[in-house]
Motif scaffolding. Sequence first.
Motif, short mmCIF file in Angstrom:
data_model
loop_
_atom_site.label_atom_id
_atom_site.label_comp_id
_atom_site.label_asym_id
_atom_site.label_seq_id
_atom_site.Cartn_x
_atom_site.Cartn_y
_atom_site.Cartn_z
N ALA A 32 -3.61 -4.63 14.66
CA ALA A 32 -2.58 -4.51 13.62
C ALA A 32 -3.14 -3.69 12.47
O ALA A 32 -3.49 -4.20 11.42
CB ALA A 32 -2.14 -5.89 13.13
N ARG A 33 -3.26 -2.40 12.71
CA ARG A 33 -3.86 -1.50 11.73
C ARG A 33 -2.84 -0.98 10.73
O ARG A 33 -3.19 -0.51 9.66
CB ARG A 33 -4.54 -0.34 12.44
CG ARG A 33 -5.59 -0.79 13.45
CD ARG A 33 -6.28 0.37 14.11
NE ARG A 33 -7.15 1.08 13.18
CZ ARG A 33 -7.84 2.16 13.51
NH1 ARG A 33 -7.75 2.66 14.74
NH2 ARG A 33 -8.61 2.75 12.63
N GLU A 34 -1.56 -1.02 11.10
CA GLU A 34 -0.47 -0.65 10.20
C GLU A 34 0.56 -1.77 10.22
O GLU A 34 0.98 -2.21 11.29
CB GLU A 34 0.20 0.67 10.64
CG GLU A 34 -0.67 1.89 10.47
CD GLU A 34 0.12 3.17 10.71
OE1 GLU A 34 1.37 3.12 10.68
OE2 GLU A 34 -0.52 4.21 10.94
N ARG A 52 -0.27 3.19 1.39
CA ARG A 52 1.10 3.15 1.90
C ARG A 52 1.39 4.46 2.63
O ARG A 52 1.20 5.54 2.08
CB ARG A 52 2.10 2.96 0.76
CG ARG A 52 3.51 2.60 1.22
CD ARG A 52 4.36 2.22 0.02
NE ARG A 52 5.64 1.66 0.44
CZ ARG A 52 6.76 2.37 0.62
NH1 ARG A 52 6.72 3.69 0.41
NH2 ARG A 52 7.87 1.80 0.99
N THR A 53 1.81 4.35 3.88
CA THR A 53 2.06 5.53 4.69
C THR A 53 3.45 6.10 4.37
O THR A 53 4.25 5.48 3.67
CB THR A 53 1.98 5.21 6.19
OG1 THR A 53 3.05 4.32 6.53
CG2 THR A 53 0.66 4.52 6.52
N THR A 54 3.73 7.28 4.92
CA THR A 54 5.01 7.93 4.65
C THR A 54 6.19 7.15 5.23
O THR A 54 7.31 7.28 4.74
CB THR A 54 5.01 9.36 5.24
OG1 THR A 54 4.69 9.29 6.63
CG2 THR A 54 3.99 10.23 4.51
N ASP A 55 5.94 6.35 6.27
CA ASP A 55 7.04 5.57 6.85
C ASP A 55 7.15 4.17 6.25
O ASP A 55 7.90 3.34 6.74
CB ASP A 55 6.92 5.50 8.37
CG ASP A 55 5.65 4.79 8.83
OD1 ASP A 55 4.86 4.35 7.97
OD2 ASP A 55 5.44 4.67 10.06
N GLY A 56 6.37 3.91 5.18
CA GLY A 56 6.52 2.66 4.46
C GLY A 56 5.63 1.52 4.92
O GLY A 56 5.67 0.43 4.34
#
Length: 252
Positions: free
Chosen positions: A26-28, A60-64
Amino acid sequence: MSRNESPGRSVTSKVLAVLGAFDPGARELTLSRLAERAGLPVSTTHRLVAELAEWGALDRTTDGTYTVGRRLWTLGLLAPVHSDLRSVAAPFLQDFHAATRATVQLAVRDGDQVLYVDRLSGNVSVPVVSQIGYRLPMHATAVGKVLLAHAPDDVVTRVMGRLTRHTPWTITSPAILDGQLRRARSEGFATTGEEMSRGASSVAVPVVRGDEVIAALGVVVLDLRRGRGELIAGLRVAAQGIGRRLSSLDRD
């Protein structure tokens, strides 16, 4: 209050629960998934995540979704297990890697798991699960078996009580694993054959400082049926070099 949240939890315990929600599988994580894994209300998780992201502990990644931040990695490198062991071992890992072109791994025991502190990838395409900073089961990895063979009795007992299967060839019999640990202590190395991932075999030896096994050095290859002796000999030379160098630092 979340059904999973215990009353009276400190802010520190909540922050640690958020960070502990991440693992190799569960890295993201989305905010809702983070809250679920941490056992916290979404509103509480949202506030803590915002503060952690501002500080650099989370990104925080671009997809949230959220990932572990670079600042935590930087802090982790300051731990003695990283700074001392990795810096001393680096030239030995590089020499062995140059000679074999195989994936070389350096690991330590972290509680009931094996923690990978360094790794050099091989040229041959071999399915390798481990990454630097990953924790994996000790019973299914060669470096883990070496460390488990020299672990305290209570650790061995706990590990023996939960031998999870990762492939059809994972050892899940306590009796069989106990025999392998005995051989690892007497022969000075341990092996796996597709026990953590299909198509990958491994062999590892202990790194000894003084009289204590402090780490394990291993290599992952497609097949150990050929060249196993040469790999073990090379690993032993490298591990002995690491151990001698660490011992000399202790005396300085």
